[in-house]
Design a protein around this motif. Structure first.
Motif, PDB file in Angstrom:
ATOM      1  N   LEU A 120       0.828  -1.199   0.000  1.00  0.00           N
ATOM      2  CA  LEU A 120       0.000   0.000   0.000  1.00  0.00           C
ATOM      3  C   LEU A 120       0.870   1.259   0.000  1.00  0.00           C
ATOM      4  CD1 LEU A 120      -2.763   1.404   0.254  1.00  0.00           C
ATOM      5  CD2 LEU A 120      -2.572   1.114   2.734  1.00  0.00           C
ATOM      6  N   GLY A 121       1.855   1.315   0.903  1.00  0.00           N
ATOM      7  CA  GLY A 121       2.732   2.477   0.968  1.00  0.00           C
ATOM      8  C   GLY A 121       3.609   2.615  -0.261  1.00  0.00           C
ATOM      9  N   SER A 122       4.116   1.496  -0.777  1.00  0.00           N
ATOM     10  CA  SER A 122       4.992   1.562  -1.938  1.00  0.00           C
ATOM     11  C   SER A 122       4.240   2.045  -3.175  1.00  0.00           C
ATOM     12  CB  SER A 122       5.599   0.179  -2.203  1.00  0.00           C
ATOM     13  OG  SER A 122       6.461   0.217  -3.302  1.00  0.00           O
ATOM     14  N   THR A 123       3.024   1.543  -3.383  1.00  0.00           N
ATOM     15  CA  THR A 123       2.232   1.998  -4.527  1.00  0.00           C
ATOM     16  C   THR A 123       1.912   3.484  -4.423  1.00  0.00           C
ATOM     17  OG1 THR A 123       1.252  -0.216  -4.642  1.00  0.00           O
ATOM     18  CG2 THR A 123       0.153   1.536  -5.873  1.00  0.00           C
ATOM     19  N   SER A 124       1.578   3.928  -3.237  1.00  0.00           N
ATOM     20  CA  SER A 124       1.256   5.349  -3.048  1.00  0.00           C
ATOM     21  C   SER A 124       2.477   6.232  -3.268  1.00  0.00           C
ATOM     22  CB  SER A 124       0.691   5.563  -1.639  1.00  0.00           C
ATOM     23  OG  SER A 124      -0.460   4.774  -1.433  1.00  0.00           O
ATOM     24  N   MET A 125       3.645   5.802  -2.754  1.00  0.00           N
ATOM     25  CA  MET A 125       4.846   6.617  -2.919  1.00  0.00           C
ATOM     26  C   MET A 125       5.323   6.645  -4.375  1.00  0.00           C
ATOM     27  SD  MET A 125       5.300   7.888   0.014  1.00  0.00           S
ATOM     28  CE  MET A 125       3.504   7.814   0.242  1.00  0.00           C
ATOM     29  N   VAL A 126       5.115   5.558  -5.099  1.00  0.00           N
ATOM     30  CA  VAL A 126       5.478   5.549  -6.516  1.00  0.00           C
ATOM     31  C   VAL A 126       4.600   6.542  -7.280  1.00  0.00           C
ATOM     32  CG1 VAL A 126       5.426   4.149  -8.618  1.00  0.00           C
ATOM     33  CG2 VAL A 126       6.442   3.234  -6.549  1.00  0.00           C
ATOM     34  N   ALA A 127       3.297   6.527  -6.984  1.00  0.00           N
ATOM     35  CA  ALA A 127       2.392   7.463  -7.662  1.00  0.00           C
ATOM     36  C   ALA A 127       2.735   8.910  -7.314  1.00  0.00           C
ATOM     37  CB  ALA A 127       0.943   7.151  -7.275  1.00  0.00           C
ATOM     38  N   ARG A 128       3.062   9.176  -6.057  1.00  0.00           N
ATOM     39  CA  ARG A 128       3.398  10.547  -5.673  1.00  0.00           C
ATOM     40  C   ARG A 128       4.725  10.990  -6.305  1.00  0.00           C
ATOM     41  NH1 ARG A 128       2.360  14.236  -1.526  1.00  0.00           N
ATOM     42  NH2 ARG A 128       3.553  16.132  -2.057  1.00  0.00           N
ATOM     43  N   THR A 129       5.708  10.110  -6.325  1.00  0.00           N
ATOM     44  CA  THR A 129       6.993  10.449  -6.956  1.00  0.00           C
ATOM     45  C   THR A 129       6.824  10.715  -8.448  1.00  0.00           C
ATOM     46  OG1 THR A 129       8.105   9.055  -5.337  1.00  0.00           O
ATOM     47  CG2 THR A 129       9.359   9.692  -7.274  1.00  0.00           C
ATOM     48  N   PHE A 130       6.001   9.929  -9.090  1.00  0.00           N
ATOM     49  CA  PHE A 130       5.728  10.164 -10.511  1.00  0.00           C
ATOM     50  C   PHE A 130       5.114  11.541 -10.728  1.00  0.00           C
ATOM     51  CE2 PHE A 130       2.524  10.002 -13.916  1.00  0.00           C
ATOM     52  CZ  PHE A 130       3.356   9.776 -14.999  1.00  0.00           C
ATOM     53  N   GLY A 131       4.152  11.898  -9.887  1.00  0.00           N
ATOM     54  CA  GLY A 131       3.529  13.215 -10.021  1.00  0.00           C
ATOM     55  C   GLY A 131       4.508  14.351  -9.779  1.00  0.00           C
ATOM     56  N   GLU A 132       5.385  14.212  -8.787  1.00  0.00           N
ATOM     57  CA  GLU A 132       6.358  15.265  -8.497  1.00  0.00           C
ATOM     58  C   GLU A 132       7.344  15.455  -9.651  1.00  0.00           C
ATOM     59  OE1 GLU A 132       6.540  17.342  -6.085  1.00  0.00           O
ATOM     60  OE2 GLU A 132       5.064  16.564  -4.659  1.00  0.00           O
ATOM     61  N   VAL A 133       7.814  14.364 -10.233  1.00  0.00           N
ATOM     62  CA  VAL A 133       8.778  14.470 -11.331  1.00  0.00           C
ATOM     63  C   VAL A 133       8.130  15.090 -12.560  1.00  0.00           C
ATOM     64  CG1 VAL A 133      10.229  13.135 -12.905  1.00  0.00           C
ATOM     65  CG2 VAL A 133      10.178  12.581 -10.484  1.00  0.00           C
ATOM     66  N   VAL A 134       6.899  14.674 -12.896  1.00  0.00           N
ATOM     67  CA  VAL A 134       6.236  15.183 -14.096  1.00  0.00           C
ATOM     68  C   VAL A 134       5.915  16.664 -13.942  1.00  0.00           C
ATOM     69  CG1 VAL A 134       4.151  15.015 -15.508  1.00  0.00           C
ATOM     70  CG2 VAL A 134       5.344  12.953 -14.780  1.00  0.00           C
ATOM     71  N   THR A 135       5.422  17.083 -12.784  1.00  0.00           N
ATOM     72  CA  THR A 135       5.108  18.499 -12.580  1.00  0.00           C
ATOM     73  C   THR A 135       6.364  19.359 -12.518  1.00  0.00           C
ATOM     74  OG1 THR A 135       5.030  18.096 -10.188  1.00  0.00           O
ATOM     75  CG2 THR A 135       2.942  18.041 -11.397  1.00  0.00           C
ATOM     76  N   ASN A 349       5.555  17.678   1.287  1.00  0.00           N
ATOM     77  CA  ASN A 349       6.555  18.190   0.347  1.00  0.00           C
ATOM     78  C   ASN A 349       7.461  17.047  -0.100  1.00  0.00           C
ATOM     79  OD1 ASN A 349       8.429  17.863   2.565  1.00  0.00           O
ATOM     80  ND2 ASN A 349       7.706  19.851   3.317  1.00  0.00           N
ATOM     81  N   VAL A 350       8.448  17.390  -0.918  1.00  0.00           N
ATOM     82  CA  VAL A 350       9.328  16.376  -1.486  1.00  0.00           C
ATOM     83  C   VAL A 350      10.222  15.770  -0.410  1.00  0.00           C
ATOM     84  CG1 VAL A 350      11.143  15.958  -3.172  1.00  0.00           C
ATOM     85  CG2 VAL A 350       9.275  17.501  -3.734  1.00  0.00           C
ATOM     86  N   GLN A 351      10.686  16.575   0.526  1.00  0.00           N
ATOM     87  CA  GLN A 351      11.538  16.045   1.588  1.00  0.00           C
ATOM     88  C   GLN A 351      10.795  15.032   2.446  1.00  0.00           C
ATOM     89  OE1 GLN A 351      14.745  16.628   1.853  1.00  0.00           O
ATOM     90  NE2 GLN A 351      14.941  15.293   3.652  1.00  0.00           N
ATOM     91  N   SER A 352       9.559  15.325   2.772  1.00  0.00           N
ATOM     92  CA  SER A 352       8.738  14.351   3.514  1.00  0.00           C
ATOM     93  C   SER A 352       8.479  13.106   2.674  1.00  0.00           C
ATOM     94  CB  SER A 352       7.411  14.990   3.924  1.00  0.00           C
ATOM     95  OG  SER A 352       7.624  16.095   4.770  1.00  0.00           O
ATOM     96  N   LEU A 353       8.366  13.293   1.365  1.00  0.00           N
ATOM     97  CA  LEU A 353       8.174  12.143   0.481  1.00  0.00           C
ATOM     98  C   LEU A 353       9.373  11.205   0.550  1.00  0.00           C
ATOM     99  CD1 LEU A 353       6.659  10.662  -1.802  1.00  0.00           C
ATOM    100  CD2 LEU A 353       7.793  12.219  -3.416  1.00  0.00           C
ATOM    101  N   PHE A 354      10.582  11.750   0.570  1.00  0.00           N
ATOM    102  CA  PHE A 354      11.772  10.903   0.677  1.00  0.00           C
ATOM    103  C   PHE A 354      11.813  10.164   2.017  1.00  0.00           C
ATOM    104  CE2 PHE A 354      14.095  13.951  -2.398  1.00  0.00           C
ATOM    105  CZ  PHE A 354      13.493  13.302  -3.471  1.00  0.00           C
ATOM    106  N   GLU A 355      11.401  10.825   3.092  1.00  0.00           N
ATOM    107  CA  GLU A 355      11.380  10.183   4.413  1.00  0.00           C
ATOM    108  C   GLU A 355      10.351   9.056   4.454  1.00  0.00           C
ATOM    109  OE1 GLU A 355      10.674  13.291   7.157  1.00  0.00           O
ATOM    110  OE2 GLU A 355      12.645  14.256   6.891  1.00  0.00           O
ATOM    111  N   TRP A 356       9.177   9.306   3.885  1.00  0.00           N
ATOM    112  CA  TRP A 356       8.160   8.255   3.837  1.00  0.00           C
ATOM    113  C   TRP A 356       8.643   7.072   2.995  1.00  0.00           C
ATOM    114  CZ3 TRP A 356       2.394   8.679   4.596  1.00  0.00           C
ATOM    115  CH2 TRP A 356       2.072   9.636   5.553  1.00  0.00           C
TER     116      TRP A 356
END
Length: 533
Positions: A120-135, A349-356
């Protein structure tokens, strides 16, 4: 005119259910593992390895791949020992007593929960990372929520299909991902400085091994074989093919980390949020065919993120289906869609994304290394116990059990003395009966001989006289019922051995001088009558 087209009947649901289930080939399994590993980790891996291992980062990538192969071998061994079963099914069997699967489900629930939380966490973090890179690179004016929602819906369309569709999509897309990434990685070496790779091994051994362990978290994704392994083939050597699925991402990751350290250096690499994108921007294509190579790279990377997201999504849906004992995973996939969206939007934010993402990787290491190793140990223990019980059962079948005597029977070797005497009596009766067939009783014989006057008095022995009298006595005993035995014949259990009655003693065993009184009187009478005649 009649049409020559042959109309084939449409198969019913029952016919489709009776078909042979899909079996994933070893090549498809390798493609599935490689496409799951290659994802968002390729963008952040150079930075994380530079922080942990510094100039030794590319060596940590290689050792991390080898460590992941060890964990994959454990998962493959479990799948071969429990063919056709996922980790949920054989974990319940290994953790429960015989015929009590509910206990195994209760004991294994924390283990299953770890897989649910990780996927669950890995799928969510992959989707969020994809959104951050594309934007940040391409669609700067597009809202983050729209990009994440679009990717999740696209993955949902893949997940609602059967496992065969998911596997074949990975098999088709893996060449389109690997070949461009390898070309871009090699092209980035044109601006490399080999001085940035030195010195090597300037850190402690503990920090180096810690970097290897954390780097192995970038290869997470092969643990989906705990679910997909239930549909894999049982023939051949699956580990050799599945290890290729880790070796290919291992070479790509090592190449990218090596190029990143050689181009930017360790100190600058630690400050970059997306170091692989910056590495691609520094690459120039000969002839200026592509001025912005990062756009082509992001196009390939989107396919890699799609396969990673879809595989993790599908594995979680199948896991919940088996835990809840549901027939289909489609409803679960639909219910998980808003959960993924909500979880992916939690990091501010992105820093919290890396920690998660780091926390999710720690749970992933537990699911990929610790839990399969524990289950494999239990599998060996259960098999050894079962083999020992079968061996003991076989020995018990070979060893004959002692026969318990019935109420009327006495144990062997403890026969009564009366039975022995009965055997001797029967032998005596048999011999006397043979004599009685060829000889007439003494009384008739003596009358005929006396009338003719041919036989003298002294020629007739006393033993012949006693024989006739004994045969008459034994004939009377044979006519007597078994329960009404004579006084001379004691019961079998009461008559001692060797003490036979006078009437039962055979002819050969009776001494001549121990004749009964009736026999002596009869012989005297016969001697008195002969002179008179």
């Amino acid at each position: 005119m009649k049409s020559n087209v042959i109309e084939r009947p449409t198969p019913s649901d029952k016919d489709l259910a009776d078909q042979t289930p899909f079996r994933m080939t070893h090549r498809q399994a390798a493609s599935l593992i490689a496409s799951t590993i290659l994802g968002v980790g390729v963008l952040t891996l150079p930075r994380s390895t530079a922080v942990l291992s510094q100039q030794n980062g590319w060596i940590s990538c290689m050792l991390g791949a080898l460590l992941s192969m060890v964990a994959l071998s454990i998962i493959t061994t479990l799948s071969r020992r429990h063919y056709g079963e996922s980790i949920i099914q054989y974990a319940v069997k290994l953790l429960s007593p015989k015929n009590y699967p509910v206990i195994g489900m209760i004991v294994g629930f924390p283990l299953f929960l770890a897989y649910v939380v990780y996927w669950l966490g890995s799928t969510s973090m992959v989707a969020r990372t994809f959104g951050e890179v594309v934007t940040a690179t391409v669609l700067t004016r597009t809202p983050l929520e729209v990009i994440i929602g679009t990717m999740l819906i696209t993955a949902y369309i893949l997940v609602v299909n059967d496992i065969e569709v998911v596997v074949r999509v990975n098999e088709v897309l893996i060449p389109l991902i690997v070949i461009p990434v390898v070309i871009i990685g090699l092209s980035s070496l044109q601006s490399a400085k080999l001085d940035n790779l030195l010195p090597l091994f300037q850190i402690s051994f503990y920090d180096f091994m810690k970097g290897v362990l954390i780097t192995s978290g970038s290869y997470l994704g092969f643990e989906v074989m705990t679910i997909f392994g239930a549909s894999s083939e049982s023939t051949g050597t699956p580990f050799k093919h599945q290890a290729v699925g880790i070796a290919v991402p291992g070479l790509i990751y090592s190449l990218i980390v090596f190029s990143g350290i050689a181009v930017f250096g360790v100190d600058e690499l630690k400050l970059l949020a997306w170091p692989t994108l910056e590495l691609v921007k520094t690459t120039e294509v000969p002839g200026l065919i592509l001025e912005r190579l990062e756009s082509a790279f992001l196009g390939v990377w989107v396919a890699a993120v799609f396969t990673t997201l879809g595989n993790l999504y599908f594995a979680l849906a199948l896991t919940l289906k088996e835990i809840l004992h549901m027939k289909s995973h489609r409803l679960i996939a639909l219910l998980l869609l808003p959960v993924f969206y909500w979880t992916s939007m939690k990091p501010p934010n992105v820093q919290s994304l890396f920690e998660w993402s780091d926390l999710v990787n720690y749970v992933g290491l537990l699911c990929a290394f610790a839990i399969p190793a524990l289950l494999l140990i239990l599998s060996f223990m259960r098999k050894s116990i079962a083999a020992e019980s079968q061996r003991k059962a076989a020995e018990n079948q070979k060893t004959p059990k002692p026969k318990e005597p019935s109420q009327g029977e006495q144990p062997q070797g403890e026969q009564s003395q009366g039975e022995q005497s009965q055997g001797e009596q029967s032998q005596g009766e048999q011999s006397q009966g043979e004599q009685s067939q060829g000889e007439q009783p003494q009384g008739e014989q003596s009358q005929g001989e006396q009338s003719q006057g041919e036989q003298p008095q002294g020629e007739q022995s006393q033993s012949e006289q006693s024989q006739g009298e004994q045969s008459q006595g034994e004939q009377s005993q044979g006519e007597q019922p078994q329960g009404e035995q004579s006084q001379g014949e004691q019961p079998q259990g009461e008559q001692p051995q060797g003490e036979q009655s006078q009437g039962e003693q055979p002819q050969g065993e009776q001494p001549q001088g121990e004749q009964s009184q009736g026999e002596q009187s009869q012989s005297e009478q016969s001697q008195d009558e002969r002179p008179r005649s």
